[in-house]
Write a protein that holds these residues in place. Structure first.
Motif, PDB file in Angstrom:
ATOM      1  N   ARG A  82      -1.022   7.098  -7.469  1.00  0.00           N
ATOM      2  CA  ARG A  82      -0.830   6.658  -8.854  1.00  0.00           C
ATOM      3  C   ARG A  82      -0.403   7.859  -9.685  1.00  0.00           C
ATOM      4  O   ARG A  82      -0.932   8.955  -9.483  1.00  0.00           O
ATOM      5  CB  ARG A  82      -2.132   6.038  -9.387  1.00  0.00           C
TER       6      ARG A  82
ATOM      7  N   GLU B  91       0.804  -1.226   0.000  1.00  0.00           N
ATOM      8  CA  GLU B  91       0.000   0.000   0.000  1.00  0.00           C
ATOM      9  C   GLU B  91       0.836   1.276   0.000  1.00  0.00           C
ATOM     10  O   GLU B  91       0.315   2.358  -0.262  1.00  0.00           O
ATOM     11  CB  GLU B  91      -1.001   0.008   1.171  1.00  0.00           C
TER      12      GLU B  91
ATOM     13  N   ILE C 185      -6.361  -0.608  -8.259  1.00  0.00           N
ATOM     14  CA  ILE C 185      -5.583  -1.090  -7.106  1.00  0.00           C
ATOM     15  C   ILE C 185      -5.381  -2.597  -7.309  1.00  0.00           C
ATOM     16  O   ILE C 185      -6.330  -3.307  -7.662  1.00  0.00           O
ATOM     17  CB  ILE C 185      -6.375  -0.864  -5.790  1.00  0.00           C
TER      18      ILE C 185
ATOM     19  N   ASP D 119      -7.020   2.930  -1.600  1.00  0.00           N
ATOM     20  CA  ASP D 119      -6.398   4.002  -2.390  1.00  0.00           C
ATOM     21  C   ASP D 119      -4.874   3.883  -2.301  1.00  0.00           C
ATOM     22  O   ASP D 119      -4.328   3.365  -1.319  1.00  0.00           O
ATOM     23  CB  ASP D 119      -6.849   5.377  -1.859  1.00  0.00           C
ATOM     24  N   MET D 120      -4.226   4.305  -3.366  1.00  0.00           N
ATOM     25  CA  MET D 120      -2.753   4.361  -3.416  1.00  0.00           C
ATOM     26  C   MET D 120      -2.390   5.557  -4.281  1.00  0.00           C
ATOM     27  O   MET D 120      -3.198   6.024  -5.086  1.00  0.00           O
ATOM     28  CB  MET D 120      -2.170   3.113  -4.116  1.00  0.00           C
TER      29      MET D 120
END
Ligand code: FES
Length: 577
Positions: free
Chosen positions: A467, A428, A453, A464-465
């Protein structure tokens, strides 16, 4: 007072061979001599298409416009433009926005029109029409098609796009069955109109209104609400008045002040990141330089007021019932250029003076904003020397300052091949980097920026990450997604040189995006880099690759910036075979 000469008289008022031909051939449509009695000709530029579901009801809207034109003493003539359907058109409608703008501009220029009503709806159709109209500079008023009714599924309200992404993530995490997904599919899109979240279509309709190119209140009226047709009729009537008065023309409405107003409105509604590219492109047609830093300057001093998905909770139907964009603009008046002229002939301030808010949870007052700053921020740094865009209102607070190791995908195909690979070295804290998805690289800068994801992280509850890419993202999407990195990787922007394991630092409060490698290493990687061969060697694709500008310049074609206003005297001359 001597009446203004009408441009259309150069076609229909002549007593020579050409006049005979122009009148005679049009009589094949069953018009009597009365339509050639000197009344203004109003073009209705219609982007109707069954392939563009969002615009599929625009023939009915055109009928309402015609009613208004006839009743005000004009002569309406509807004509088709190409249409850009966001969902079905591949690889991306953005590849064709400039083509549509050229179509609109040249039709306005070539036909006997004294004013034009622009009918748009789906994402790119609105900016394309505004770009074309700005370059031709004939009096123009826009009517957008309006959003769909809210989606309803079981006890949930579904927003187009935004909830599609959410439900799809649920399916990938095995928390939803195929049958449930199929049921939701029918419940999401239950009326005519464009996406009913604050996606790109709703945002660009709001931008058209904030720029002053529509009647007040246009943006939010649902497509299937009878008031949409009433507004179309009134727009037809107004087009006749504009034709007779010779204005306002787009050059009188699309001013520097109008773009400041639109940017502030964009920030307050939590608008789509695509608005940045489109506003820069429309401004370029109006001869106005709109640097990305202007968006950030205004974002810092404009609060987020509108609680609509993907930045908030509600849908466009709720926004309409709460009072719509006029309420937002009235609330923002202390920081707007209220004197800006609109197509109504009145100032923006006068146009919204009577607006009232009916639900302060949907449209917040300035004293109770959702956030102190606007929805979109502009980032700079060694990874994006020309700038990049992030929608902070739809991002995760815990990722606003983040340092992580890059997991690099060389292009979109690579992303889809490996993103769900159980052996992908990702967690993550990783930063997903996607290359070759910009204006030239993809080509056409598709909405591929919100990379999925990895499903192994989804199953662990990661939502969420960070990007990063040179692509765009759907206005209906959400997440901590850095977009529009420019220059893009395909032309040798620094994004091209990122490798797996590189450290990347995002700092939204400081507006920076940095690749933590030494300058010497960056020079070495640049020297070893070679561009990929072009996607097209002929046709429109070749034209696109040869002339498209980078994202920070609006992705217009270099030779289309500015305007060549149609002049009365340009239009005479023989045209028959
Ligand atoms: Fe047309 Fe969303 S698909 S507006």
């Amino acid at each position: 007072m001597t009446p203004r000469p009408l441009r259309s008289r150069n076609w229909f008022g002549r007593r020579d061979l050409d006049g005979f031909a122009h009148r005679s051939w049009l009589k094949t449509e069953g018009f009597s001599d009365h339509v050639f009695d000197g009344r203004p000709v109003i073009g209705i530029a219609n982007s109707w298409s069954e392939l563009t579901n969002c615009n599929a009801h625009l023939r009915q809207v055109a009928d309402a416009v015609k009613r208004g034109v006839w009743s005000a003493g004009g002569f309406p003539l509807e004509f088709p433009t190409i249409s850009l359907g966001e969902v079905l058109m591949k690889p991306t409608t953005m590849l064709f926005r400039n083509l549509m703008a050229m179509d609109v501009e040249e039709c306005i220029r070539a036909y006997p029109l004294d004013a034009v009503v622009l009918l748009s709806g789906c994402d790119k159709t609105t900016p394309a029409m505004l770009m074309g109209a700005a370059s031709a500079d004939v009096p123009a008023i826009m009517v957008t098609g309006g959003p769909m009714l809210s989606g309803k599924w079981r006890t949930e309200e579904l927003g187009s796009g935004t909830d599609l992404w959410r439900l799809w993530a649920e399916r990938r995490a095995d928390r939803l069955t195929d049958e449930e997904l199929c049921e939701a599919e029918s419940c999401m899109s239950r009326s005519s109109g464009h996406c009913m979240v604050m996606g790109t279509a709703s945002t660009m309709a709001s931008m058209a209104e904030a720029l002053g190119m529509t009647l007040s209140g246009n943006a939010a009226i649902p497509a299937s609400d009878s008031r949409r047709m009433a507004l179309a009729e009134l727009s037809g009537r107004r087009a006749v008045e504009m034709a007779l008065a010779g204005g306002p023309k787009p050059s009188e409405v699309l001013t520097t002040q109008a773009f400041d107003n639109a940017i502030r409105a964009d920030m307050a509604i939590g608008g789509s990141t695509n608005a940045v590219i489109h506003l820069v492109a429309i401004a370029g047609r109006a001869g106005i330089d709109l640097p990305l830093r202007r968006f950030d300057e205004l974002s810092r001093t404009t609060p987020l007021l509108v609680n609509v998905r993907p930045s908030g909770k509600y849908l466009m139907e709720d926004f309409f019932y709460a009072g719509g964009l006029p309420v937002v603009l009235k609330e923002l008046l202390p920081v707007l250029h209220g004197e800006a002229l609109t197509v109504t002939g009145k100032s923006l301030a006068d146009s919204v003076a009577a607006a009232r808010c009916w639900n302060e949870d949907v449209i917040r007052p300035l004293t109770m904003p959702i956030a102190a700053e606007g929805g979109t921020v502009i980032l700079t740094g060694n990874l994006c020397p020309g700038g990049a865009v992030l929608k902070q209102s739809a991002a995760s607070a815990h990722l606003m300052v983040h340092r992580g190791r890059a997991v690099v995908f060389e292009d979109h195909q690579d992303l889809h091949r490996r993103i769900d690979d159980p052996d992908l070295p990702v967690d993550e804290t990783s930063v997903l980097v996607v290359k070759q998805v910009g204006p030239r690289g993809a080509p056409g800068m598709p909405e591929w920026g919100a990379a999925p994801i990895p499903s192994k992280l989804l199953r662990r509850g990661v939502k969420d990450m960070v990007r990063i890419s040179d692509a765009r993202m759907s206005g209906t999407s959400y997440g901590t997604v850095v977009l529009h990195v420019s220059p893009e990787s395909a032309v040798g922007g620094p994004l091209a040189f990122v490798r797996n394991g590189d450290e990347i630092e995002l700092d939204v409060p400081k507006r920076t995006l940095a690749l933590r490698i030494g300058d010497d290493e960056l020079v070495r990687r640049r020297a070893a880099w070679t561009p990929r061969p072009p996607h097209f060697t002929r046709g429109y694709g070749r034209l696109f690759l040869d002339h498209v500008l980078q994202a920070n310049e609006g992705c217009d074609f270099d030779f289309l910036r500015g305007r060549t206003p149609v002049r009365f005297e340009d239009t005479a001359g023989p045209s028959h075979a």
